[in-house]
Design a protein around this motif. Structure first.
Motif, PDB file in Angstrom:
ATOM      1  N   ASP A  47       0.808  -1.228   0.000  1.00 23.96           N
ATOM      2  CA  ASP A  47       0.000   0.000   0.000  1.00 23.96           C
ATOM      3  C   ASP A  47       0.834   1.267   0.000  1.00 23.96           C
ATOM      4  OD1 ASP A  47      -2.535  -1.241   0.015  1.00 23.96           O
ATOM      5  OD2 ASP A  47      -2.401  -1.578   2.181  1.00 23.96           O
ATOM      6  N   ALA A  48       2.153   1.143  -0.075  1.00 26.11           N
ATOM      7  CA  ALA A  48       3.034   2.308   0.033  1.00 26.11           C
ATOM      8  C   ALA A  48       2.914   3.212  -1.183  1.00 26.11           C
ATOM      9  CB  ALA A  48       4.476   1.860   0.204  1.00 26.11           C
ATOM     10  N   LEU A  49       3.085   4.500  -0.935  1.00 21.68           N
ATOM     11  CA  LEU A  49       3.193   5.514  -1.982  1.00 21.68           C
ATOM     12  C   LEU A  49       4.578   6.158  -1.881  1.00 21.68           C
ATOM     13  CD1 LEU A  49      -0.229   7.411  -1.621  1.00 21.68           C
ATOM     14  CD2 LEU A  49       0.421   5.836  -3.451  1.00 21.68           C
ATOM     15  N   PRO A  50       5.044   6.810  -2.942  1.00 24.68           N
ATOM     16  CA  PRO A  50       6.280   7.586  -2.803  1.00 24.68           C
ATOM     17  C   PRO A  50       6.123   8.623  -1.699  1.00 24.68           C
ATOM     18  CG  PRO A  50       5.661   7.374  -5.110  1.00 24.68           C
ATOM     19  CD  PRO A  50       4.511   6.843  -4.325  1.00 24.68           C
ATOM     20  N   VAL A  51       7.163   8.823  -0.907  1.00 24.47           N
ATOM     21  CA  VAL A  51       7.109   9.744   0.227  1.00 24.47           C
ATOM     22  C   VAL A  51       7.783  11.062  -0.150  1.00 24.47           C
ATOM     23  CG1 VAL A  51       7.801  10.164   2.614  1.00 24.47           C
ATOM     24  CG2 VAL A  51       7.077   7.873   1.902  1.00 24.47           C
ATOM     25  N   GLU A  52       7.040  12.138   0.029  1.00 22.43           N
ATOM     26  CA  GLU A  52       7.581  13.486  -0.164  1.00 22.43           C
ATOM     27  C   GLU A  52       7.793  14.095   1.221  1.00 22.43           C
ATOM     28  OE1 GLU A  52       6.096  17.838  -1.842  1.00 22.43           O
ATOM     29  OE2 GLU A  52       5.213  16.011  -2.657  1.00 22.43           O
ATOM     30  N   ILE A  53       9.010  14.541   1.494  1.00 19.32           N
ATOM     31  CA  ILE A  53       9.338  15.092   2.808  1.00 19.32           C
ATOM     32  C   ILE A  53       9.350  16.613   2.722  1.00 19.32           C
ATOM     33  CG2 ILE A  53      11.081  15.227   4.629  1.00 19.32           C
ATOM     34  CD1 ILE A  53      11.969  12.419   3.794  1.00 19.32           C
ATOM     35  N   VAL A  54       8.566  17.238   3.606  1.00 19.38           N
ATOM     36  CA  VAL A  54       8.508  18.698   3.697  1.00 19.38           C
ATOM     37  C   VAL A  54       9.214  19.098   4.982  1.00 19.38           C
ATOM     38  CG1 VAL A  54       7.026  20.726   3.845  1.00 19.38           C
ATOM     39  CG2 VAL A  54       6.329  18.780   2.436  1.00 19.38           C
ATOM     40  N   SER A  55      10.293  19.855   4.850  1.00 16.13           N
ATOM     41  CA  SER A  55      11.047  20.283   6.024  1.00 16.13           C
ATOM     42  C   SER A  55      10.434  21.545   6.602  1.00 16.13           C
ATOM     43  CB  SER A  55      12.510  20.555   5.659  1.00 16.13           C
ATOM     44  OG  SER A  55      13.141  19.360   5.251  1.00 16.13           O
ATOM     45  N   SER A  56      10.140  21.508   7.891  1.00 11.99           N
ATOM     46  CA  SER A  56       9.541  22.653   8.558  1.00 11.99           C
ATOM     47  C   SER A  56       9.906  22.596  10.028  1.00 11.99           C
ATOM     48  CB  SER A  56       8.015  22.631   8.389  1.00 11.99           C
ATOM     49  OG  SER A  56       7.410  23.625   9.187  1.00 11.99           O
ATOM     50  N   VAL A  57      10.145  23.756  10.636  1.00 18.55           N
ATOM     51  CA  VAL A  57      10.455  23.804  12.058  1.00 18.55           C
ATOM     52  C   VAL A  57       9.198  24.041  12.872  1.00 18.55           C
ATOM     53  CG1 VAL A  57      11.661  25.102  13.845  1.00 18.55           C
ATOM     54  CG2 VAL A  57      12.844  24.525  11.732  1.00 18.55           C
ATOM     55  N   GLY A  58       8.469  25.114  12.579  1.00 18.58           N
ATOM     56  CA  GLY A  58       7.354  25.490  13.437  1.00 18.58           C
ATOM     57  C   GLY A  58       5.978  25.193  12.914  1.00 18.58           C
ATOM     58  N   GLU A  59       5.846  24.696  11.675  1.00 15.82           N
ATOM     59  CA  GLU A  59       4.523  24.572  11.072  1.00 15.82           C
ATOM     60  C   GLU A  59       4.112  23.129  10.804  1.00 15.82           C
ATOM     61  OE1 GLU A  59       4.635  26.872   7.504  1.00 15.82           O
ATOM     62  OE2 GLU A  59       4.376  28.777   8.559  1.00 15.82           O
ATOM     63  N   ARG A  60       4.798  22.169  11.381  1.00 14.41           N
ATOM     64  CA  ARG A  60       4.509  20.781  11.016  1.00 14.41           C
ATOM     65  C   ARG A  60       3.074  20.389  11.340  1.00 14.41           C
ATOM     66  NH1 ARG A  60       8.948  18.704  14.626  1.00 14.41           N
ATOM     67  NH2 ARG A  60       8.936  20.900  15.226  1.00 14.41           N
ATOM     68  N   ALA A  61       2.612  20.718  12.537  1.00  9.25           N
ATOM     69  CA  ALA A  61       1.232  20.381  12.901  1.00  9.25           C
ATOM     70  C   ALA A  61       0.246  21.102  11.992  1.00  9.25           C
ATOM     71  CB  ALA A  61       0.964  20.731  14.357  1.00  9.25           C
ATOM     72  N   ALA A  62       0.521  22.368  11.686  1.00  6.57           N
ATOM     73  CA  ALA A  62      -0.370  23.134  10.817  1.00  6.57           C
ATOM     74  C   ALA A  62      -0.421  22.544   9.409  1.00  6.57           C
ATOM     75  CB  ALA A  62       0.077  24.595  10.762  1.00  6.57           C
ATOM     76  N   LEU A  63       0.703  22.032   8.919  1.00  8.02           N
ATOM     77  CA  LEU A  63       0.729  21.438   7.588  1.00  8.02           C
ATOM     78  C   LEU A  63      -0.202  20.230   7.492  1.00  8.02           C
ATOM     79  CD1 LEU A  63       4.565  21.583   6.845  1.00  8.02           C
ATOM     80  CD2 LEU A  63       2.784  22.877   5.667  1.00  8.02           C
ATOM     81  N   VAL A  64      -0.266  19.448   8.579  1.00 16.75           N
ATOM     82  CA  VAL A  64      -1.168  18.290   8.587  1.00 16.75           C
ATOM     83  C   VAL A  64      -2.611  18.750   8.753  1.00 16.75           C
ATOM     84  CG1 VAL A  64      -1.747  16.129   9.756  1.00 16.75           C
ATOM     85  CG2 VAL A  64       0.640  16.794   9.480  1.00 16.75           C
ATOM     86  N   ARG A  65      -2.830  19.711   9.646  1.00 18.78           N
ATOM     87  CA  ARG A  65      -4.194  20.172   9.902  1.00 18.78           C
ATOM     88  C   ARG A  65      -4.843  20.771   8.659  1.00 18.78           C
ATOM     89  NH1 ARG A  65      -2.447  21.455  15.405  1.00 18.78           N
ATOM     90  NH2 ARG A  65      -3.679  20.125  16.781  1.00 18.78           N
TER      91      ARG A  65
END
Length: 286
Positions: A120-138
């Motif tokens: 079920d895996a998809l290619p993984v794209e990594i987004v580097s962020s210090v303070g916005e990680r939770a906001a990026l998911v939300r």
């Protein structure tokens, strides 16, 4: 009662935030009379007064204050769902992981390797962020994030991956750099950096947005930092990492939207949990 439309909620939020119909109409790009009529229709539909209007001011009623908070969340949820659906429908769908550079406790290479073996895996794209990680998911720009439990985890499902002791990072020539261990009281008087989106009453130094900037500021003697001990992997030769014996543990978690039904995300969580069960934190900082 007829369902409330997202457009009506957006209109109400604009007026509630501006507390001025003219400015709200300009913000929305519509004329003021239709906006006023839309708010009156919403109030009739709900059977409550949302805004107190006089010739001089607009103010929220208690019912309006409640709706404002919930309406913001509802609009954010709709926007996030739209972004996720659009990304899932791309010809080349990907799983987007938000993380701080170096903020994986050393687990990510093994997690990615285990994940790639899942059907079920998809290619993984990594987004580097210090303070916005939770906001990026939300808001739907990312599917999952590596976070520490100092973040607000409301609205997330989580999987605990790693619990680490913490350490102080100092310039190599700092008077405390050659100590075998430190206590938090030893750092009194040191300037600690501020991280975007994190409130820390002890942090009075410059705002830091990435690990490279942090390490440079420490080397220059501008700040000291408290980090999970796995950050020793990122240490430069002109820095020292000294265990803090009385600092609370740093808990690394994987966080994703509550109730997600994504098979690709579920596979990633399984891979991370399996790797975390096998891997333990390395030795203390030298």
């Amino acid at each position: 009662m007829d369902p409330v439309e997202t457009r009506e909620l957006a209109y109400f939020v604009a007026v509630a935030e501006e507390l001025n119909f003219t400015r709200a109409a300009e913000r929305l790009g519509i004329a003021q009379p239709p906006l006023s009529r839309a708010i009156r229709r919403l109030e009739r539909r709900l059977g409550v007064t949302l805004l107190e209007r006089t010739s001089r001011r607009v103010a929220l009623t208690p019912a309006g204050e409640v709706l404002l908070g919930d309406a913001r969340k509802a609009l954010d949820t709709v926007a996030a769902a739209t972004r996720r659906a659009r990304r899932a429908g791309r010809p080349d769908p990907r799983l987007v992981l938000a993380m701080k550079p170096g903020g994986d406790g050393g687990l990510l290479p093994d997690i990615l390797k285990a994940y790639e073996a899942d059907p079920d895996a998809l290619p993984v794209e990594i987004v580097s962020s210090v303070g916005e990680r939770a906001a990026l998911v939300r808001d739907g720009r990312a599917d999952v994030a590596l976070l520490h439990t100092v973040h607000d985890l409301s609205g997330f499902d989580t999987e605990e991956l790693l619990v680490e002791d913490q350490a102080a990072v100092l310039p190599a020539d700092h008077p405390l750099a050659h100590r075998a261990s430190l206590r938090r009281a030893d750092l009194e008087g040191e300037t600690l950096p501020r991280w975007p989106g994190k409130v820390d009453d002890d942090a009075t130094g410059p705002e830091v947005r990435d690990v490279a900037e942090l390490m440079q500021l420490i080397a220059l003697g501008r700040v000291a930092a408290v980090v999970p001990e796995s950050a020793r992997r990122l240490m430069r030769g002109d820095l020292a990492c000294v265990p803090l014996v009385d600092a609370p543990p740093a808990t690394l978690v994987l966080a994703w939207p509550e109730g997600s039904t994504s098979r690709a995300l579920a596979a990633f969580v399984r891979a991370a949990a399996d790797v975390a069960a096998r891997v333990r934190s390395g030795p203390a900082c030298p």
